[in-house]
Design an enzyme around this catalytic site. Structure first.
Site: not given
Ligand SMILES: Cc1cc2nc3c(=O)[nH]c(=O)nc-3n(C[C@H](O)[C@H](O)[C@H](O)COP(=O)(O)OP(=O)(O)OC[C@H]3O[C@@H](n4cnc5c(N)ncnc54)[C@H](O)[C@@H]3O)c2cc1C
Lengths: 383, 263
Positions: A127, A131, A155, A157, A364, A367
Site C-alpha cells: 500500500p 515506485s 496490486w 497479479t 513493472e 514511464s
Molecule cells: C493491474 C496491476 C497489476 C499489478 N501487478 C503487480 C504484481 O504482480 N506485483 C507487484 O509487486 N506489483 C504489481 N502492481 C503494482 C505496480 O507495479 C505499481 O502500481 C507501480 O510500480 C507503481 O506504483 P504505485 O502504484 O505505488 O505508484 P506511485 O509510485 O505512487 O506513483 C504515482 C506517480 O508518481 C510518479 N513517481 C513516483 N516516483 C517518482 C519519481 N522518483 N520520479 C518521477 N515520478 C515519480 C509515478 O511515475 C506515478 O506517475 C500492479 C499494479 C496494477 C495496477
C-alpha cells in the site's frame, strides 16, 4: 546483423495466433465484462505449453528464449490483453527461482507451473510501496527453522488464484544502505495466516486477477528463502531487463491488435459515399500506427535479443518498455478514433484495447521511472 | 503398426478477393495445412499415443515453401515426414488425381504402411478422390468419409463409422492394409505445443524427387484443363409465413426437409 525470425519462431507465432483466434477471441468480451479469471482458457494454454514457456525443458517447460517469449506475448496481447496477461503471468516470480533457487525449489515450484498445475505470483508492491521499492515494510523474522511473515502486499497479479508467491520481505532492518536487508521468500497460499482479497473495478485487463495480500504471522520453512538472504534487491534487479522487455512486448502486441482492428474497420465503414480508408486523414493515421508499432517492435526485439546474449541492457530495456507502452496507448487511442462512435462501445475490440493499454505505462516501473533510469544511465549516475 | 498420413498445404482465400484469369490473385491468398489432414494427423497421433501405432509418417507433394506447414504435423506428434518435389512439377498448374495417385503410390511402396490416413478432400481444389484412388492403385481396402475409428483394433481389422448422405451413418469393418479418408469432426485436433514445435525442427524431413521414387515424369501430365474461374452470382431467397407458430411450424419443417437442411 540479422533481422529475420527463424522458421521455428514463425511457426510459434502462427500457432499462437491460431490458439488466440479460436480460444481467446470468442470469450474475450465476456471475461472483460464479468471481470472473471479465465480458468478454462488457461487450462488449454497450459496444454499447449504457453504457461511458463521460458522454464527449462528439464523442469517441464519449453525452454524458450526471451525473444521467443516476447513473440508469444506480442501475439497473445494483440488479441486480448486481459486473458493474455492471465496466461503469461502464470509464472510470475518464477524467474527468481529459476536463477537463484536450489534444485529442490526448482523441482517443487517450477515444474507444476510449467505443467499448468500451479499458478505463481510476484509480490513486491505494498500500500505504501510502489515506485520506491526500497520502502518495502513486509517483515520476515526467523523463528527456529521457520520464517514468520507479517505485512500487506498490494496490486498483486494472480493474488486470489495463485498457489504461491515470491514475496519481497525485509529480513534485516539493521542493514546498511537502503537496498540491503531484503529477501525473496516463497509463500504458499494455503499457509495459515495468508489471505487475499480481489481488487475489482479495474479500468482494463479485467480478466487478469489482481488482489491485496495479507500476511498475518504466516509461517514458512526456512528453505523457502530464494537465493541469498538480505540480497534480494540485487537479485530482483537482474530481472528488470527481462521483465521490462516482456512488458514492452505487451505494448507492441496491443498496438498491433489496435492497428489490425482499425485497418479492418476503416475498409468496411463507408461515409460520403466511399470507404473511410479512402480519406487521407485516416490513411495517415493508419500509416503512423503501423510505423510506430514497427519501431516499438524493433526496440523490443533488440532488447530481447540482447538479454538472450547475456548482455546487460538496463537503458535499452527501459527505453523499450517506456516507448512500447506509450505507443500502445497512442495507437489504441487512434484506433478508437478511426472507429468513431462504434469504438466507444464494446461491440468492437478497440474499446477494450484502449482501456487495457494504460496498464503497460504503470506496472513493472512507471514511464516516469523508466525515464529516470534512462537518464541516470546516460549521466553515468548508477542507481 | 505403421501409419502414413498424406498431408497437403492448401491455399486459403480472404473473404474479399479478385480473380485473375483462372486464378485467385496472389495478394488474397494464404497457406495452411489442409483442414481435413489436420484431423487425419490427430487420429494417427492418438493411435500412437494409445500404443496402436509404432510410427507415424507424413507425406506431401509440394515445394520447399510448404515445409513450414508440413512441420505443423511433426510438431503435433508425427515422427518424420517425406516431401516429394521435382523440377517437372514446378510449372504444373493443376496436379490431377492421377498424378497424385502415381506419386503417392510410389511412396506407399517404399514405406509399406499398414494404414493410410488421408483427408476426405483438400480445402482448395476439392477433388475428394485422392485417398480412394490411392487405395485402389496400391491394392488396399478403403473406407471413405470416416468419422469414427475404433482405437482398439481387432487383429488386422479396423472398425470405422462412415458418414453417408442424409444423416445416415454406417459401421464397417475394414481389413488392413487399408486407406481411410478422414472427415472433419472425427476428433479435436490439438494445437502444436511449444515443445512440439521445438522438437519438430529436429525431426527428419526427407525430400525426394520423381527419379528417387521411380516415377516417370509423364505422370504429371494432366488430361484436365482448368478453363475458367468465376464467382457465381449468389441469389438470396426469402420465404415468409404469416400466422401463429402452431400453424406455420410444419410448413417451415417441410421447407427445411425439401432443401435438405433437416433429415
Ligand atoms: C493491474 C496491476 C497489476 C499489478 N501487478 C503487480 C504484481 O504482480 N506485483 C507487484 O509487486 N506489483 C504489481 N502492481 C503494482 C505496480 O507495479 C505499481 O502500481 C507501480 O510500480 C507503481 O506504483 P504505485 O502504484 O505505488 O505508484 P506511485 O509510485 O505512487 O506513483 C504515482 C506517480 O508518481 C510518479 N513517481 C513516483 N516516483 C517518482 C519519481 N522518483 N520520479 C518521477 N515520478 C515519480 C509515478 O511515475 C506515478 O506517475 C500492479 C499494479 C496494477 C495496477
Amino acid at each position: 546483423m540479422e533481422f529475420g525470425l527463424s522458421e521455428e519462431q514463425q511457426q510459434i507465432r502462427e500457432e499462437v495466433q491460431r490458439f488466440a483466434e479460436n480460444e481467446i477471441v470468442p470469450v474475450a468480451e465476456e471475461y472483460d465484462t464479468e471481470e472473471k479469471y479465465p480458468h478454462d482458457v488457461i487450462d488449454k494454454a497450459a496444454e499447449m505449453g504457453l504457461t511458463g514457456s521460458y522454464i527449462p525443458i528439464d523442469y517441464g517447460g519449453a525452454g524458450y528464449s526471451i525473444l521467443d517469449t516476447a513473440i508469444i506475448t506480442e501475439e497473445l496481447f494483440s488479441y486480448d490483453p486481459g486473458i493474455a496477461l492471465s496466461i503469461v503471468s502464470t509464472s510470475f516470480g518464477c524467474e527468481a527461482i529459476m536463477n537463484f533457487g536450489t534444485e529442490d525449489q526448482k523441482e517443487r515450484f517450477l515444474e507444476p507451473v510449467a505443467m499448468g498445475e500451479k499458478i505463481s505470483g510476484a509480490a513486491i508492491s505494498e500500500p505504501d510501496t510502489g515506485s520506491d521499492v526500497s520502502s518495502v515494510s513486509t517483515r520476515a523474522e526467523k523463528d527456529g527453522d521457520e520464517w514468520v511473515i507479517n505485512g500487506n502486499k498490494m496490486w498483486i497479479t494472480n493474488g486470489t488464484v495463485g498457489d504461491f508467491f515470491v514475496v519481497l520481505c525485509k529480513t534485516n532492518p539493521d542493514a546498511q544502505g537502503r537496498y540491503n536487508g531484503f529477501s525473496q521468500i516463497v509463500v504458499e497460499s494455503d499457509r495459515d495466516g495468508f489471505s487475499a482479497e480481489k481488487i475489482t473495478g479495474k479500468l482494463g485487463i479485467r480478466a487478469s486477477d489482481t488482489a491485496e495480500l495479507v500476511f498475518d504471522d504466516v509461517r514458512v520453512p526456512e528453505e523457502n528463502l530464494v537465493g541469498t538472504k538480505d540480497a534480494a534487491f540485487m537479485q530482483q534487479m537482474q530481472f528488470f531487463d527481462e521483465t521490462r522487455t516482456a512488458v514492452a512486448a505487451q505494448g507492441v502486441g496491443i498496438a498491433k491488435g489496435a492497428t489490425r482492428a482499425a485497418l479492418e474497420y476503416a475498409q468496411d465503414r463507408e461515409q460520403f459515399g466511399q470507404s473511410i480508408s479512402e480519406f487521407q486523414a485516416i490513411q495517415h493515421k493508419l500509416a503512423e500506427m503501423a510505423t510506430d508499432t514497427e519501431a516499438a517492435r524493433n526496440l523490443t526485439y533488440k532488447a530481447a535479443w540482447n538479454v538472450d546474449q547475456g548482455n546487460d541492457i538496463t537503458k535499452l530495456a527501459s527505453m523499450a518498455k517506456e516507448y512500447a507502452s506509450r505507443i500502445a496507448v497512442d495507437v489504441a487511442d487512434e484506433a478508437v478514433q478511426i472507429h468513431g462512435g462504434a469504438g466507444y462501445v464494446n461491440d468492437f475490440p478497440v474499446e477494450r484495447l484502449y482501456r487495457d493499454a494504460k496498464i503497460t505505462q504503470i506496472y513493472e516501473g512507471t514511464s516516469e521511472i523508466q525515464k529516470n533510469v534512462i537518464a541516470r544511465e546516460m549521466l553515468g549516475k548508477g542507481f | 503398426m505403421k501409419i502414413l498420413v498424406t498431408v497437403k498445404e492448401v491455399a486459403t482465400v480472404e473473404d474479399e478477393f479478385e480473380i485473375e484469369g483462372t486464378e485467385i490473385a496472389d495478394q488474397y491468398l494464404g497457406a495452411d495445412l489442409n483442414e481435413w489432414d489436420d484431423y487425419a494427423v490427430e487420429e494417427a497421433v492418438q493411435l500412437q499415443e494409445a500404443g496402436v501405432a509404432d510410427e507415424v509418417v507424413t507425406v506431401t507433394i509440394g515445394p520447399e515453401d510448404c515445409e513450414q506447414t508440413i512441420r505443423q504435423a511433426l510438431a503435433k506428434g508425427a515422427d518424420r515426414a517425406v516431401r516429394v518435389w521435382d523440377d517437372s512439377l514446378e510449372g504444373v498448374d493443376l496436379l490431377d488425381v492421377n498424378a497424385k495417385t502415381e506419386i503417392l503410390s510410389a511412396v506407399v511402396e517404399e514405406e509399406d504402411p499398414d494404414l493410410i490416413l488421408t483427408g476426405v478432400q483438400a480445402g482448395d481444389d476439392s477433388f475428394g478422390a485422392t485417398g480412394v484412388s490411392l487405395a485402389e492403385e496400391v491394392g488396399y481396402q478403403w473406407g471413405a468419409v470416416v468419422n469414427h475409428l475404433e482405437h482398439e483394433f481387432d487383429g488386422d481389422v479396423a472398425s470405422v463409422r462412415r458418414e453417408l448422405e442424409g444423416g445416415v451413418e454406417e459401421l464397417t469393418d475394414i481389413e488392413l492394409p487399408a486407406a481411410l479418408t478422414i472427415q472433419t469432426g472425427i476428433n479435436e485436433p490439438r494445437y502444436a505445443s511449444l515443445r512440439g514445435i521445438r522438437q519438430a525442427q529436429r525431426k527428419e524431413l526427407d525430400v525426394k524427387n520423381l527419379a528417387d521414387l521411380d516415377v516417370d515424369e509423364s505422370a504429371v501430365d494432366s488430361d484436365l484443363e482448368l478453363t475458367d474461374m468465376y464467382e457465381p452470382e449468389s441469389e438470396s431467397d426469402v420465404t415468409v409465413w404469416e400466422g401463429s407458430a402452431d400453424d406455420t411450424a410444419a410448413e417451415l419443417g417441410e421447407l427445411l426437409r425439401d432443401k435438405g437442411v433437416a433429415p
